[in-house]
Design an enzyme around this catalytic site. Structure first.
Site, short mmCIF file in Angstrom:
data_model
loop_
_atom_site.label_atom_id
_atom_site.label_comp_id
_atom_site.label_asym_id
_atom_site.label_seq_id
_atom_site.Cartn_x
_atom_site.Cartn_y
_atom_site.Cartn_z
N HIS A 283 -20.24 -28.12 22.94
CA HIS A 283 -18.90 -27.69 22.51
C HIS A 283 -19.05 -26.89 21.22
O HIS A 283 -18.61 -27.30 20.14
CB HIS A 283 -17.98 -28.90 22.33
N HIS B 153 -16.31 -21.78 23.52
CA HIS B 153 -16.94 -22.51 24.63
C HIS B 153 -15.93 -22.85 25.71
O HIS B 153 -14.73 -22.89 25.48
CB HIS B 153 -17.63 -23.78 24.11
N ASP C 34 -14.77 -25.77 28.31
CA ASP C 34 -14.86 -27.19 28.65
C ASP C 34 -14.94 -27.34 30.16
O ASP C 34 -14.23 -26.64 30.89
CB ASP C 34 -13.59 -27.93 28.20
N HIS D 66 -15.71 -33.33 31.24
CA HIS D 66 -15.55 -33.68 29.82
C HIS D 66 -14.33 -34.57 29.63
O HIS D 66 -14.33 -35.44 28.76
CB HIS D 66 -15.40 -32.39 29.00
N HIS E 190 -5.50 -32.13 27.70
CA HIS E 190 -6.68 -32.14 28.56
C HIS E 190 -6.34 -32.76 29.93
O HIS E 190 -6.75 -32.26 30.97
CB HIS E 190 -7.82 -32.94 27.92
N GLU F 143 -12.09 -22.79 24.28
CA GLU F 143 -11.76 -23.23 22.92
C GLU F 143 -12.64 -22.49 21.92
O GLU F 143 -13.66 -21.92 22.28
CB GLU F 143 -12.00 -24.74 22.79
ZN LIG Z 1 -14.61 -28.54 24.07
#
Ligand SMILES: [Zn+2]
Length: 213
Positions: A51, A55, A57, A61, A162, A174
């Site tokens: 992370h 990046h 996700d 995660h 999320h 992000e």
């Molecule tokens: Zn992340």
């Protein structure tokens, strides 16, 4: 077409100075060989959170049954994107009411200016609300990006954004740098590495603007 495009780099510089989530593994380089030590090559390894900086996700995660980053469609990370500035108080989540314009692309990148220095952690960055995720899904959005380290507030344990993103099967970018980017439509390229079963991958995120866009 790409040959004539204007390129905007929306990735922070990755170095040992870059801030990572509190408690996460910061970026470290290890030189196995170096010219300074009399070797005939420079040969480096890295030890880091995935992370890192800009990046993507992966669903595993934030959900037990989510897939790793290598199994995600590349469509999420490649194609039309819209940069949208939002005026949100420090630490707050973006809601549909904050949106200053219509949704005109399947990839939306939110410019909050609430995490101004990638080398300096601040914990009052803006994030996304579950209501916003539902709204974006209803507008056929497939990817949400943000210029902060997370789509949920730093202290959130429930990870509402999320979780909603998992339910709606959106992709997350992000750690983007958007302070030099005007609102509007671009082509996004932010491909994750094909890291087997990993929960994220750094990306080199760029925006392209052609004369025809
Ligand atoms: Zn992340």
């Amino acid at each position: 077409m790409l040959d004539h495009a204007e390129i905007f780099d929306i990735s922070p510089l990755v170095s040992s100075k870059i801030a990572v989530f509190p408690g996460d593994k910061s970026f470290e380089t290890i030189e196995a060989l170096s010219f300074d030590q009399g070797h005939n090559l420079l040969l480096s390894a890295i030890h880091t959170t995935v992370h890192l900086g800009a990046h993507a996700d992966a669903p595993n995660h934030y959900h037990k049954s989510g897939v790793g980053i290598d199994q995600r469609s590349l469509h999420f990370y490649l194609g039309s994107a819209q940069v949208i500035s939002v005026q949100v108080k420090a630490g707050e989540r973006i809601t549909p009411a904050h949106l200053p314009c219509e949704i005109n692309a399947p990839r939306i990148l939110f410019k909050t200016n609430s995490f101004p220095n990638p080398d300096c952690w601040n914990n009052d960055f803006c994030s996304l609300s579950p209501e916003l995720i539902k709204f974006l899904k209803s507008k056929k959005v497939i990817t949400v990006g943000i210029d902060t380290p997370s789509v949920d507030p730093e202290t959130s344990k429930k990870l509402e954004a999320h979780n909603e993103i998992f339910k709606q099967d959106l992709a997350i970018l992000e750690g983007l740098i958007l302070n030099h980017i005007d609102d509007g439509l671009y082509q996004l390229i932010a491909l994750p590495l094909k890291l087997k079963d990993l929960d994220a991958s750094p990306v080199r995120a760029i925006l392209l603007r052609t004369k025809h866009d």
